[in-house]
Design a protein around this motif. Structure first.
Motif, PDB file in Angstrom:
ATOM      1  N   ASN A 185      -1.790  -7.383   8.166  1.00 28.18           N
ATOM      2  CA  ASN A 185      -2.560  -6.443   7.376  1.00 28.18           C
ATOM      3  C   ASN A 185      -1.397  -5.702   6.336  1.00 28.18           C
ATOM      4  O   ASN A 185      -0.643  -5.013   6.468  1.00 28.18           O
ATOM      5  N   SER A 193      -0.142  -3.907   3.284  1.00 23.90           N
ATOM      6  CA  SER A 193      -0.372  -2.608   2.858  1.00 23.90           C
ATOM      7  C   SER A 193       0.182  -2.477   1.434  1.00 23.90           C
ATOM      8  O   SER A 193      -0.432  -1.698   0.608  1.00 23.90           O
ATOM      9  N   ASN A 194       1.496  -2.962   1.233  1.00 20.80           N
ATOM     10  CA  ASN A 194       2.029  -2.928  -0.221  1.00 20.80           C
ATOM     11  C   ASN A 194       3.104  -4.001  -0.444  1.00 20.80           C
ATOM     12  O   ASN A 194       3.687  -4.546   0.475  1.00 20.80           O
ATOM     13  N   TYR A 196       3.814  -4.119   5.911  1.00 22.33           N
ATOM     14  CA  TYR A 196       2.540  -4.851   6.538  1.00 22.33           C
ATOM     15  C   TYR A 196       2.411  -3.940   8.074  1.00 22.33           C
ATOM     16  O   TYR A 196       3.302  -3.551   8.668  1.00 22.33           O
TER      17      TYR A 196
END
Length: 266
Positions: A79, A81-82, A131
């Motif tokens: 996952n 995220s940035n 993540y």
């Protein structure tokens, strides 16, 4: 098998399954026997590692900016995220420098971020990925010197002769993707001959601003020229050369100024 014997076997099987069911229920089996673990003892669980790969820095020869590109291996299993590119310019200690963060954009699996550097800068950079709810992955710090590898463009040179002052005033029509550092004029007084030889000696004159002036010109003499332009990174472009120069006569009756290009004829 006789009917009575079949009945006995059937009753026995019923009792056996009843016993098995009772045992399974009283051993937290939920009423079933789970053989999954036994069947899967030889199957290994697949693990994935998130990695930064194909990390590349390229210099834009038009602007001096550096574009950082890379990909993330196995990112579909995490996952993300940035994703950022962190950079610092011309620092003494890259391991303890303050880095500026740029958000990386992604297209077709390739992440990119453009660093606003200029020619001559030393760019230090690294990639940071956030993540799985706060975990981070960072690459090692890398560096690139922003080098201008593009030579200037020398379109033409203009020569203006002042017969009264005995001077040539020389101007350059030249451009560069960064900046021009020095203009060079190489000239030789050929006297009354309009040809060069192996013994012809050229005098070099250079300037950082224009026009460039050559004095002590003799009316009626022929002069041979060639020209160079150098940018801040040392890239050089030449117009004519020592063995095949541009030749013109210092003659007050000639129409001045004269524009010199590669197609010019003396």
């Amino acid at each position: 098998m006789k009917k009575k014997e079949r009945q006995i076997v059937t009753i026995g099987l019923v009792l056996l399954f009843a016993a098995i069911s009772w045992w399974a229920y009283n051993n937290d089996g939920g009423g079933l026997i789970d053989l999954t673990d036994s069947l899967n003892n030889t199957t290994e669980k697949t693990t994935y590692q998130l990695t930064i790969s194909d990390l590349l820095a390229t210099v834009d020869q038009a602007t001096g900016h550096v574009t950082i590109s890379f990909s993330l291996t196995n990112e579909e299993h995490f996952n993300i995220s940035n994703v950022e590119v962190l950079y610092a310019l011309n620092v003494a200690d890259p391991n303890n420098a303050t880095y500026i963060a740029l958000n990386a954009t992604v297209e077709n699996g390739t992440y990119k971020a453009e660093i606003p550097s200029k020619f001559g800068d030393v760019v230090y950079y690294k990639v940071k990925v956030v993540y799985d709810a706060g975990k981070t992955l960072e690459s090692d710090v890398k560096s690139i010197t922003v080098t201008d590898t593009t030579a200037p463009t020398l379109n033409s040179v203009t020569i203006d002769y002042n017969s009264t002052a005995g001077t040539f005033s020389i101007d350059f029509n030249a451009t560069d993707n960064d900046a021009i550092a020095t203009y060079y004029v190489y000239y030789a007084d050929l006297g009354t001959s309009n040809t060069v030889s192996n013994t012809t000696t050229f005098t070099a004159v250079n300037a950082t601003t224009l026009p460039l002036t050559i004095s002590n010109i003799t009316e009626g003499h022929y002069y041979a020229f060639y020209f160079k332009v150098e940018d801040l990174s040392g890239n050089i472009i030449e117009l004519y050369n020592e063995t095949s120069p541009y030749i013109i006569q210092a003659n007050a009756t000639t129409t001045w100024p004269v524009v010199v290009t590669e197609q010019s004829s003396s």
